[in-house]
Scaffold this active site. Structure first.
Site, PDB file in Angstrom:
ATOM      1  N   SER A 144     -34.696  15.200  92.042  1.00  0.00           N
ATOM      2  CA  SER A 144     -33.969  15.565  93.260  1.00  0.00           C
ATOM      3  C   SER A 144     -33.195  14.389  93.811  1.00  0.00           C
ATOM      4  CB  SER A 144     -34.959  15.975  94.355  1.00  0.00           C
ATOM      5  OG  SER A 144     -35.670  17.109  94.000  1.00  0.00           O
ATOM      6  N   HIS A 165     -30.082  19.605  87.566  1.00  0.00           N
ATOM      7  CA  HIS A 165     -30.816  19.763  88.823  1.00  0.00           C
ATOM      8  C   HIS A 165     -30.791  21.227  89.274  1.00  0.00           C
ATOM      9  CE1 HIS A 165     -31.239  18.934  93.363  1.00  0.00           C
ATOM     10  NE2 HIS A 165     -32.431  18.927  92.809  1.00  0.00           N
ATOM     11  N   GLU A 177     -26.868  21.796  89.267  1.00  0.00           N
ATOM     12  CA  GLU A 177     -25.991  20.622  89.281  1.00  0.00           C
ATOM     13  C   GLU A 177     -26.147  19.931  87.927  1.00  0.00           C
ATOM     14  OE1 GLU A 177     -25.819  19.327  93.966  1.00  0.00           O
ATOM     15  OE2 GLU A 177     -27.542  18.620  92.833  1.00  0.00           O
ATOM     16  N   ASN A 215     -28.291  17.587  97.775  1.00  0.00           N
ATOM     17  CA  ASN A 215     -29.276  16.806  98.539  1.00  0.00           C
ATOM     18  C   ASN A 215     -28.637  15.675  99.349  1.00  0.00           C
ATOM     19  OD1 ASN A 215     -31.382  18.428  97.872  1.00  0.00           O
ATOM     20  ND2 ASN A 215     -32.093  17.172  96.165  1.00  0.00           N
TER      21      ASN A 215
HETATM   22  C1  LIG Z   1     -39.719  17.910 108.870  1.00  0.00           C
HETATM   23  C2  LIG Z   1     -38.745  18.793 108.177  1.00  0.00           C
HETATM   24  C3  LIG Z   1     -38.526  18.324 106.813  1.00  0.00           C
HETATM   25  C4  LIG Z   1     -37.682  19.315 106.065  1.00  0.00           C
HETATM   26  C5  LIG Z   1     -37.573  18.907 104.635  1.00  0.00           C
HETATM   27  C6  LIG Z   1     -36.844  19.942 103.813  1.00  0.00           C
HETATM   28  C7  LIG Z   1     -36.884  19.569 102.384  1.00  0.00           C
HETATM   29  C8  LIG Z   1     -35.521  19.355 101.824  1.00  0.00           C
HETATM   30  C9  LIG Z   1     -35.510  18.184 100.954  1.00  0.00           C
HETATM   31  C10 LIG Z   1     -34.923  18.543  99.645  1.00  0.00           C
HETATM   32  C11 LIG Z   1     -35.944  18.354  98.607  1.00  0.00           C
HETATM   33  C12 LIG Z   1     -35.472  18.550  97.256  1.00  0.00           C
HETATM   34  C13 LIG Z   1     -35.220  19.964  96.871  1.00  0.00           C
HETATM   35  C14 LIG Z   1     -34.163  19.993  95.871  1.00  0.00           C
HETATM   36  O1  LIG Z   1     -33.989  19.058  95.086  1.00  0.00           O
HETATM   37  C15 LIG Z   1     -33.253  21.127  95.794  1.00  0.00           C
HETATM   38  C16 LIG Z   1     -33.748  22.425  96.336  1.00  0.00           C
HETATM   39  O2  LIG Z   1     -34.267  23.239  95.643  1.00  0.00           O
HETATM   40  S1  LIG Z   1     -33.479  22.648  97.974  1.00  0.00           S
HETATM   41  C17 LIG Z   1     -34.167  24.243  98.242  1.00  0.00           C
HETATM   42  C18 LIG Z   1     -33.174  25.314  97.935  1.00  0.00           C
HETATM   43  N1  LIG Z   1     -33.805  26.592  98.207  1.00  0.00           N
HETATM   44  C19 LIG Z   1     -33.655  27.227  99.343  1.00  0.00           C
HETATM   45  O3  LIG Z   1     -32.944  26.779 100.212  1.00  0.00           O
HETATM   46  C20 LIG Z   1     -34.440  28.505  99.464  1.00  0.00           C
HETATM   47  C21 LIG Z   1     -34.007  29.269 100.638  1.00  0.00           C
HETATM   48  N2  LIG Z   1     -34.819  30.480 100.757  1.00  0.00           N
HETATM   49  C22 LIG Z   1     -34.501  31.647 100.162  1.00  0.00           C
HETATM   50  O4  LIG Z   1     -33.498  31.802  99.494  1.00  0.00           O
HETATM   51  C23 LIG Z   1     -35.465  32.777 100.405  1.00  0.00           C
HETATM   52  O5  LIG Z   1     -36.194  32.500 101.562  1.00  0.00           O
HETATM   53  C24 LIG Z   1     -36.439  33.056  99.206  1.00  0.00           C
HETATM   54  C25 LIG Z   1     -35.641  33.621  98.019  1.00  0.00           C
HETATM   55  C26 LIG Z   1     -37.196  31.804  98.791  1.00  0.00           C
HETATM   56  C27 LIG Z   1     -37.481  34.086  99.637  1.00  0.00           C
HETATM   57  O6  LIG Z   1     -36.813  35.156 100.204  1.00  0.00           O
HETATM   58  P1  LIG Z   1     -37.534  36.142 101.228  1.00  0.00           P
HETATM   59  O7  LIG Z   1     -36.594  37.256 101.521  1.00  0.00           O
HETATM   60  O8  LIG Z   1     -38.071  35.363 102.344  1.00  0.00           O
HETATM   61  O9  LIG Z   1     -38.820  36.629 100.454  1.00  0.00           O
HETATM   62  P2  LIG Z   1     -39.009  37.662  99.272  1.00  0.00           P
HETATM   63  O10 LIG Z   1     -40.338  37.311  98.720  1.00  0.00           O
HETATM   64  O11 LIG Z   1     -38.753  39.049  99.761  1.00  0.00           O
HETATM   65  O12 LIG Z   1     -37.909  37.287  98.162  1.00  0.00           O
HETATM   66  C28 LIG Z   1     -36.555  37.727  98.187  1.00  0.00           C
HETATM   67  C29 LIG Z   1     -36.166  38.218  96.820  1.00  0.00           C
HETATM   68  O13 LIG Z   1     -36.255  37.143  95.884  1.00  0.00           O
HETATM   69  C30 LIG Z   1     -37.206  37.482  94.849  1.00  0.00           C
HETATM   70  N3  LIG Z   1     -37.961  36.286  94.487  1.00  0.00           N
HETATM   71  C31 LIG Z   1     -38.436  35.359  95.316  1.00  0.00           C
HETATM   72  N4  LIG Z   1     -39.024  34.384  94.645  1.00  0.00           N
HETATM   73  C32 LIG Z   1     -38.928  34.712  93.332  1.00  0.00           C
HETATM   74  C33 LIG Z   1     -39.340  34.094  92.127  1.00  0.00           C
HETATM   75  N5  LIG Z   1     -39.972  32.932  92.137  1.00  0.00           N
HETATM   76  N6  LIG Z   1     -39.057  34.708  90.962  1.00  0.00           N
HETATM   77  C34 LIG Z   1     -38.395  35.867  90.924  1.00  0.00           C
HETATM   78  N7  LIG Z   1     -37.951  36.504  92.031  1.00  0.00           N
HETATM   79  C35 LIG Z   1     -38.240  35.942  93.223  1.00  0.00           C
HETATM   80  C36 LIG Z   1     -38.098  38.531  95.458  1.00  0.00           C
HETATM   81  O14 LIG Z   1     -38.659  39.347  94.498  1.00  0.00           O
HETATM   82  C37 LIG Z   1     -37.134  39.278  96.346  1.00  0.00           C
HETATM   83  O15 LIG Z   1     -36.411  40.205  95.570  1.00  0.00           O
HETATM   84  P3  LIG Z   1     -35.974  41.605  96.208  1.00  0.00           P
HETATM   85  O16 LIG Z   1     -35.337  42.336  95.088  1.00  0.00           O
HETATM   86  O17 LIG Z   1     -35.006  41.268  97.303  1.00  0.00           O
HETATM   87  O18 LIG Z   1     -37.228  42.225  96.709  1.00  0.00           O
HETATM   88  N1  NAI Z   2     -39.848  21.358  94.729  1.00  0.00           N
HETATM   89  C1  NAI Z   2     -38.533  21.564  94.788  1.00  0.00           C
HETATM   90  O1  NAI Z   2     -38.042  22.354  95.596  1.00  0.00           O
HETATM   91  C2  NAI Z   2     -37.628  20.846  93.855  1.00  0.00           C
HETATM   92  C3  NAI Z   2     -38.077  19.789  93.091  1.00  0.00           C
HETATM   93  N2  NAI Z   2     -37.228  19.160  92.215  1.00  0.00           N
HETATM   94  C4  NAI Z   2     -37.708  18.045  91.396  1.00  0.00           C
HETATM   95  O2  NAI Z   2     -38.448  18.601  90.303  1.00  0.00           O
HETATM   96  C5  NAI Z   2     -39.528  17.731  89.950  1.00  0.00           C
HETATM   97  C6  NAI Z   2     -40.836  18.502  90.010  1.00  0.00           C
HETATM   98  O3  NAI Z   2     -40.996  19.044  91.288  1.00  0.00           O
HETATM   99  P1  NAI Z   2     -42.040  20.239  91.553  1.00  0.00           P
HETATM  100  O4  NAI Z   2     -42.007  21.201  90.437  1.00  0.00           O
HETATM  101  O5  NAI Z   2     -41.809  20.700  92.935  1.00  0.00           O
HETATM  102  O6  NAI Z   2     -43.414  19.432  91.500  1.00  0.00           O
HETATM  103  P2  NAI Z   2     -44.904  20.017  91.275  1.00  0.00           P
HETATM  104  O7  NAI Z   2     -45.809  19.060  91.949  1.00  0.00           O
HETATM  105  O8  NAI Z   2     -44.958  21.446  91.629  1.00  0.00           O
HETATM  106  O9  NAI Z   2     -45.072  19.915  89.682  1.00  0.00           O
HETATM  107  C7  NAI Z   2     -45.073  18.718  88.962  1.00  0.00           C
HETATM  108  C8  NAI Z   2     -45.918  18.936  87.713  1.00  0.00           C
HETATM  109  O10 NAI Z   2     -45.745  17.820  86.832  1.00  0.00           O
HETATM  110  C9  NAI Z   2     -47.007  17.551  86.234  1.00  0.00           C
HETATM  111  N3  NAI Z   2     -46.986  16.172  85.747  1.00  0.00           N
HETATM  112  C10 NAI Z   2     -47.001  15.030  86.474  1.00  0.00           C
HETATM  113  N4  NAI Z   2     -46.928  13.962  85.646  1.00  0.00           N
HETATM  114  C11 NAI Z   2     -46.837  14.447  84.384  1.00  0.00           C
HETATM  115  C12 NAI Z   2     -46.702  13.862  83.094  1.00  0.00           C
HETATM  116  N5  NAI Z   2     -46.647  12.523  82.939  1.00  0.00           N
HETATM  117  N6  NAI Z   2     -46.644  14.666  82.002  1.00  0.00           N
HETATM  118  C13 NAI Z   2     -46.689  16.013  82.135  1.00  0.00           C
HETATM  119  N7  NAI Z   2     -46.802  16.632  83.333  1.00  0.00           N
HETATM  120  C14 NAI Z   2     -46.864  15.861  84.447  1.00  0.00           C
HETATM  121  C15 NAI Z   2     -48.021  17.804  87.343  1.00  0.00           C
HETATM  122  O11 NAI Z   2     -49.309  18.031  86.808  1.00  0.00           O
HETATM  123  C16 NAI Z   2     -47.410  19.040  88.000  1.00  0.00           C
HETATM  124  O12 NAI Z   2     -47.910  20.237  87.439  1.00  0.00           O
HETATM  125  C17 NAI Z   2     -39.420  16.533  90.889  1.00  0.00           C
HETATM  126  O13 NAI Z   2     -38.657  15.535  90.266  1.00  0.00           O
HETATM  127  C18 NAI Z   2     -38.674  17.109  92.094  1.00  0.00           C
HETATM  128  O14 NAI Z   2     -37.980  16.135  92.824  1.00  0.00           O
HETATM  129  C19 NAI Z   2     -35.921  19.556  92.030  1.00  0.00           C
HETATM  130  C20 NAI Z   2     -35.436  20.631  92.729  1.00  0.00           C
HETATM  131  C21 NAI Z   2     -36.234  21.335  93.736  1.00  0.00           C
END
Ligand SMILES: CCCCCCCCCCCCCC(=O)CC(=O)SCCNC(=O)CCNC(=O)[C@H](O)C(C)(C)COP(=O)(O)OP(=O)(O)OC[C@H]1O[C@@H](n2cnc3c(N)ncnc32)[C@H](O)[C@@H]1OP(=O)(O)O
Ligand code: NAI
Length: 309
Positions: A144, A165, A177, A215
């Site tokens: 990330s 990504h 990405e 990000n």
């Molecule tokens: C102190 C504050 C700190 C804040 C920190 C914040 C952290 C940010 C730092 C970034 C960290 C790094 C992350 C990264 O690198 C990049 C990222 O990934 S950023 C995250 C991006 N993601 C989002 O922004 C998610 C936003 N949320 C959503 O889109 C929805 O809420 C979500 C789809 C997760 C859930 O939707 P919801 O309507 O609430 O729930 P449902 O359960 O009804 O789901 C809707 C729809 O989607 C289907 N579904 C959900 N999950 C899955 C799955 N895993 N596999 C398959 N299908 C899934 C579900 O079945 C539903 O389908 P329908 O047909 O609509 O019923």
């Molecule tokens: N959580 C998020 O929303 C996102 C996370 N990422 C990136 O993806 C990566 C993984 O994140 P998550 O899946 O959330 O973490 P997670 O904590 O859910 O999973 C990480 C997994 O890696 C395994 N692991 C750790 N060291 C290992 C090794 N040496 N060999 C094999 N397995 C090992 C752990 O046992 C664990 O199951 C990180 O680099 C994170 O920054 C990127 C996009 C979104």
């Protein structure tokens, strides 16, 4: 403003460089991201080996994949339950698991890493695998926040190393990405773009700059959210409601943090604040540190900013 120190990389040309059609994928890390990527790769016809440190994690990952495939099928094959069941079985047949990355990378076109967000651990992993994987194999990281250049520096395949990504939840989020370092070859970059397309994702091309595109924009927002909450300017519930209803975001920032995992959020923030010690925008959050120390990592552990049943 310099966020991270980027190592300047010198590319080298290799006779192994060619356009690799990615069929067999090794995904290292069976957590939320690795399992999600494995699900999507397997359901788009790729053969996938999912690797983690122990069998229990892998069993949980495969069970999760099966559950999430059912959610996909419910929508995609609403009127064709038999075709839906066939889709699930085919996808599951494409997934195998292993606790020994070294032994499975020998057959891989792509090794994609989704392990803990720690540079040294990622470097150790790729450094070891570089000696075992075939010359044509492309390495990629789902990091990330860490520079791909720094992760790749532990290998001798700088031209065959890039970033892929994904976004959480992987089966739902449409973006990937694709990141090229200054040493990534055009052939490698094209292979990664083609792979993203085969997964049904839309890709954007990124340079290896801090936070890539999403990000880099998301993190400053998140940093400000934490400070707003710590100042007592709003409750977490009100901040979440405000951003959902005021901006149309599907999740508020605290819900999102719990969803991403607070350990991952902290790893990212630690990196940004270490690289920018004098910039108050990137100051550490005491609250986040406390929650992580208590093992409250969000949804995956049942408690973070909020409690989950
Ligand atoms: C102190 C504050 C700190 C804040 C920190 C914040 C952290 C940010 C730092 C970034 C960290 C790094 C992350 C990264 O690198 C990049 C990222 O990934 S950023 C995250 C991006 N993601 C989002 O922004 C998610 C936003 N949320 C959503 O889109 C929805 O809420 C979500 C789809 C997760 C859930 O939707 P919801 O309507 O609430 O729930 P449902 O359960 O009804 O789901 C809707 C729809 O989607 C289907 N579904 C959900 N999950 C899955 C799955 N895993 N596999 C398959 N299908 C899934 C579900 O079945 C539903 O389908 P329908 O047909 O609509 O019923
Ligand atoms: N959580 C998020 O929303 C996102 C996370 N990422 C990136 O993806 C990566 C993984 O994140 P998550 O899946 O959330 O973490 P997670 O904590 O859910 O999973 C990480 C997994 O890696 C395994 N692991 C750790 N060291 C290992 C090794 N040496 N060999 C094999 N397995 C090992 C752990 O046992 C664990 O199951 C990180 O680099 C994170 O920054 C990127 C996009 C979104």
């Amino acid at each position: 403003m310099a966020f991270f120190s980027h190592q300047v990389c010198r590319g080298f040309s290799s006779s192994a460089v060619r356009n690799v059609v990615i069929k067999h994928v090794t995904i290292i890390g069976g957590g939320q991201m690795g399992a999600g990527i494995a699900q999507v790769a397997a359901s788009t016809g790729h053969s996938v080996t999912l690797v983690d440190t122990n069998e229990d994690i892998l069993k949980k990952a495969v069970k999760g994949i099966e559950g999430n495939l059912k959610r996909v099928v419910k929508k995609k094959f609403a009127d064709k339950p038999e075709a839906g069941e066939e889709f699930i079985q085919k996808a599951l047949q494409n997934v195998s698991t292993s606790t020994d990355a070294g032994s499975v990378v020998r057959d891989s076109d792509l090794v994609l890493e989704a392990i803990v967000e720690n540079l040294k651990i990622k470097q150790d992993l790729f450094g070891g695998l570089d000696k075992l994987a075939p010359a044509h194999t492309i390495f990629a990281s789902n990091t990330s926040s860490l520079p791909i250049t720094d992760i790749a520096s532990s290998t001798n395949r700088l031209d065959r190393f890039g970033g892929l990504h994904f976004f959480n939840p992987v089966p739902v989020m449409k973006l990937v990405e694709v990141i090229a370092t200054s040493a990534t070859s055009q052939e490698t970059f094209d292979s990664l773009l083609n792979f993203s397309k085969k997964l049904g994702k839309t890709s954007v091309s990124c340079k290896d700059t801090p936070g890539f595109i999403v990000n880099r924009l998301l993190l400053p927002y998140i940093m400000e959210v934490i400070r707003m909450y710590e100042r007592g300017d709003g409750s977490k519930e009100d901040i979440d409601i405000a951003m959902k209803l005021g901006c149309g975001y599907p999740m508020g920032p605290f819900e999102l943090a719990d969803y991403v995992g607070l350990d991952t959020v902290k790893f990212i923030m630690d990196g940004w604040s270490a690289a920018n010690p004098d910039n108050p925008v990137f100051a550490q959050s005491e609250l986040l540190t406390k929650l992580v120390a208590e093992g409250k990592l969000g949804k995956k552990t049942g408690e973070g900013f909020y409690k989950y049943k």
